[in-house]
Scaffold this motif. Structure first.
Motif, PDB file in Angstrom:
ATOM      1  N   SER A 163       1.108  -1.224  -0.129  1.00  0.00           N
ATOM      2  CA  SER A 163      -0.270   0.101   0.363  1.00  0.00           C
ATOM      3  C   SER A 163       0.802   1.390  -0.193  1.00  0.00           C
ATOM      4  O   SER A 163       1.898   1.579   0.415  1.00  0.00           O
ATOM      5  CB  SER A 163      -1.110  -0.004   1.214  1.00  0.00           C
ATOM      6  OG  SER A 163      -2.279  -1.122   0.745  1.00  0.00           O
ATOM      7  N   THR A 167      -2.524   7.903   1.532  1.00  0.00           N
ATOM      8  CA  THR A 167      -3.267   7.555   1.359  1.00  0.00           C
ATOM      9  C   THR A 167      -3.916   7.737   2.713  1.00  0.00           C
ATOM     10  O   THR A 167      -5.433   7.341   2.165  1.00  0.00           O
ATOM     11  CB  THR A 167      -3.890   6.678   1.000  1.00  0.00           C
ATOM     12  OG1 THR A 167      -3.667   5.155   0.952  1.00  0.00           O
ATOM     13  CG2 THR A 167      -3.372   6.516  -0.957  1.00  0.00           C
ATOM     14  N   TYR A 168      -3.117   7.629   3.480  1.00  0.00           N
ATOM     15  CA  TYR A 168      -3.736   7.161   5.004  1.00  0.00           C
ATOM     16  C   TYR A 168      -3.886   8.335   5.502  1.00  0.00           C
ATOM     17  O   TYR A 168      -3.179   9.619   5.965  1.00  0.00           O
ATOM     18  CB  TYR A 168      -3.434   6.229   6.373  1.00  0.00           C
ATOM     19  CG  TYR A 168      -3.446   6.175   7.648  1.00  0.00           C
ATOM     20  CD1 TYR A 168      -4.816   5.571   7.440  1.00  0.00           C
ATOM     21  CD2 TYR A 168      -2.604   5.949   8.134  1.00  0.00           C
ATOM     22  CE1 TYR A 168      -5.316   5.210   8.779  1.00  0.00           C
ATOM     23  CE2 TYR A 168      -3.329   5.779   9.551  1.00  0.00           C
ATOM     24  CZ  TYR A 168      -4.495   5.084   9.870  1.00  0.00           C
ATOM     25  OH  TYR A 168      -5.014   4.913  10.781  1.00  0.00           O
ATOM     26  N   GLN A 305      -7.534  -0.834  -1.749  1.00  0.00           N
ATOM     27  CA  GLN A 305      -6.515   0.274  -2.316  1.00  0.00           C
ATOM     28  C   GLN A 305      -7.212   1.776  -2.718  1.00  0.00           C
ATOM     29  O   GLN A 305      -8.404   0.930  -3.692  1.00  0.00           O
ATOM     30  CB  GLN A 305      -4.640   0.515  -2.067  1.00  0.00           C
ATOM     31  CG  GLN A 305      -4.001  -0.345  -1.632  1.00  0.00           C
ATOM     32  CD  GLN A 305      -4.259  -2.017  -1.606  1.00  0.00           C
ATOM     33  OE1 GLN A 305      -4.856  -1.988  -2.560  1.00  0.00           O
ATOM     34  NE2 GLN A 305      -3.661  -2.491  -0.711  1.00  0.00           N
ATOM     35  N   PRO A 306      -7.219   2.884  -2.068  1.00  0.00           N
ATOM     36  CA  PRO A 306      -7.662   4.438  -3.226  1.00  0.00           C
ATOM     37  C   PRO A 306      -7.288   4.605  -4.598  1.00  0.00           C
ATOM     38  O   PRO A 306      -6.018   3.651  -4.471  1.00  0.00           O
ATOM     39  CB  PRO A 306      -7.831   5.136  -1.904  1.00  0.00           C
ATOM     40  CG  PRO A 306      -6.216   4.616  -1.275  1.00  0.00           C
ATOM     41  CD  PRO A 306      -6.154   3.586  -1.657  1.00  0.00           C
ATOM     42  N   GLY A 312      -8.223   8.364  -1.853  1.00  0.00           N
ATOM     43  CA  GLY A 312      -7.662   7.971  -0.203  1.00  0.00           C
ATOM     44  C   GLY A 312      -8.137   9.131   0.913  1.00  0.00           C
ATOM     45  O   GLY A 312      -8.567   8.504   1.190  1.00  0.00           O
ATOM     46  N   ARG A 315     -11.879   9.425   1.118  1.00  0.00           N
ATOM     47  CA  ARG A 315     -12.725   7.839   1.725  1.00  0.00           C
ATOM     48  C   ARG A 315     -11.391   6.448   0.713  1.00  0.00           C
ATOM     49  O   ARG A 315     -11.721   5.965  -0.980  1.00  0.00           O
ATOM     50  CB  ARG A 315     -13.373   7.827   0.866  1.00  0.00           C
ATOM     51  CG  ARG A 315     -14.999   7.192   0.956  1.00  0.00           C
ATOM     52  CD  ARG A 315     -16.221   6.396   0.515  1.00  0.00           C
ATOM     53  NE  ARG A 315     -16.147   5.770   0.506  1.00  0.00           N
ATOM     54  CZ  ARG A 315     -17.888   5.248   1.439  1.00  0.00           C
ATOM     55  NH1 ARG A 315     -17.476   6.065   2.445  1.00  0.00           N
ATOM     56  NH2 ARG A 315     -18.062   4.155   1.428  1.00  0.00           N
ATOM     57  N   ASN A 316     -11.200   6.812   2.101  1.00  0.00           N
ATOM     58  CA  ASN A 316     -10.083   5.411   2.413  1.00  0.00           C
ATOM     59  C   ASN A 316     -11.091   3.593   2.045  1.00  0.00           C
ATOM     60  O   ASN A 316     -11.811   3.239   3.450  1.00  0.00           O
ATOM     61  CB  ASN A 316      -9.003   5.002   3.112  1.00  0.00           C
ATOM     62  CG  ASN A 316      -7.946   4.558   2.459  1.00  0.00           C
ATOM     63  OD1 ASN A 316      -8.102   3.215   1.946  1.00  0.00           O
ATOM     64  ND2 ASN A 316      -6.924   4.490   2.404  1.00  0.00           N
TER      65      ASN A 316
END
Length: 361
Positions: A163, A167-168, A305-306, A312, A315-316
């Protein structure tokens, strides 16, 4: 006369309204067998407000509360317990009050010797605790065990994540807990391996026990870092050269020194300017589950994963799927016997159709 009335929806409260909490609220609202009665919130400024107003979901008629007494006053059948860091005392109190708990932050496959307070609370309240999630969770336990049924003479089980951590959407966690943007020495000494290890080691132990490997009870933990070779833009600010821009963790069960069950996480701040030059490979971001046996079986899971870093942060899908896995388990958990219940104790858990496609619409 036959009673054709449907049972009343289960009353569910959401504990904490961060990324997983918000997604769980959305999942509860869409589930035909559940109704949202409220949410526990950490911030005093949110107490007394409607959950939907706090989460920009429109007024839902469900209040935000800030104490255990207020939670109990809402009489939930179950709580989705999703704080950033679990507090066993809170879980014990909920269970003692007769409230079932589903959570993505622990108790996936706990050591029975360490469950004294939890077991006592379940017995007193007639309640059930279920730890779940996606990774650790479905990717590291349910899916490998299910997939192993089509193989024989298994020698290795691998569950692995690839990942882009950009994106987190939790910058403080990414920098101060995960150790991105720190020196390699600081990152390797950070609490991340221990925090992650509680869940991933439990997943590894579950697979070891269910398949019957004669593994060393100690789970081996390995971690690696890659540093930036040029500035890398990220949601926590630029990652300067020489600072950590990628992390890899392995948790392995060994038989005679050879790994038989492995859970691995690969988190990268993109694929450019890394030393060592780590990449996701031609298949990109994904989860993989591999059974080495007769025959070998590999399943690649996409969609968690986005599509982009920007998407992400809005909205992930990995966070959403974690919440969904918790919410979809609630009916089975409420129906289960009191105590700690893992995947191995519950029936198959499935999703549900979109409302416009559901039976009886």
């Amino acid at each position: 006369m036959t009673d054709t009335t449907s049972p009343a929806p289960l009353r569910v409260l959401q504990w904490a309204t961060g990324g997983v909490g918000r997604a769980a609220v959305e999942a509860i609202l869409s589930h035909p067998d559940l109704t949202l009665v409220g949410a526990w919130v950490h911030s005093p400024a949110k107490v007394g407000r409607d959950v939907g107003d706090v989460l920009d979901l429109g007024t839902l008629g469900a209040p935000c509360v800030g104490t255990l007494e207020e939670v109990c006053g809402l009489a939930p059948d179950a709580v989705v317990y999703a704080p950033l860091v679990p507090d066993e005392a809170q879980v014990v109190a909920l269970l003692r009050a007769g409230i079932d708990v589903v959570t993505p932050v622990g108790w996936i496959y706990p050591d029975p010797a360490r469950l004294g307070a939890i077991d006592a609370a379940c017995a007193e309240g007639g309640s059930t605790l279920h730890g779940t999630g996606i990774h650790p969770g479905g990717i590291t336990e349910r899916f490998p065990l299910m997939l192993s049924a089509v193989s024989a003479r298994v020698t290795h089980v691998r569950a692995e994540e690839f990942s882009d951590i950009r994106t987190y959407g939790a910058p403080d966690v990414v920098r101060h807990v995960m150790g991105f943007g720190a020196t390699p020495e600081e990152a390797l000494a950070s609490p991340m391996a221990a925090l992650l290890g509680a869940g991933f080691k439990a997943s590894v132990r579950m697979v070891v026990a269910e398949l019957g490997f004669d593994a060393d009870p100690r789970i081996e933990t390995l971690q690696e870092v890659a540093v930036a070779t040029a500035p890398i833009d990220s949601p926590i600010g630029p990652i300067e050269p020489g600072l950590v821009a990628a992390r890899r963790f392995h948790w392995r069960a060994l038989v005679d020194g050879e790994p038989v069950v492995t859970a691995t996480v690969n988190w990268l701040m993109g694929e450019e300017h890394l030393d060592p030059p780590w990449h996701f490979g031609p298949e990109g971001e994904r989860f993989e589950v591999e059974i080495t046996g007769d025959p070998d079986v590999v399943v690649t899971i996409r969609g968690l994963q986005p599509e982009s870093v920007a998407a992400g942060l809005v909205r992930n899908p990995g966070i959403v799927s974690t919440a969904n896995h918790c919410v979809n388990a609630i009916p089975a958990v409420v129906a289960a016997e009191p105590g700690v219940r893992t995947y191995l104790d519950l029936p198959m858990i499935a999703g549900h159709p979109a409302p416009h496609l559901a039976r009886g619409r």
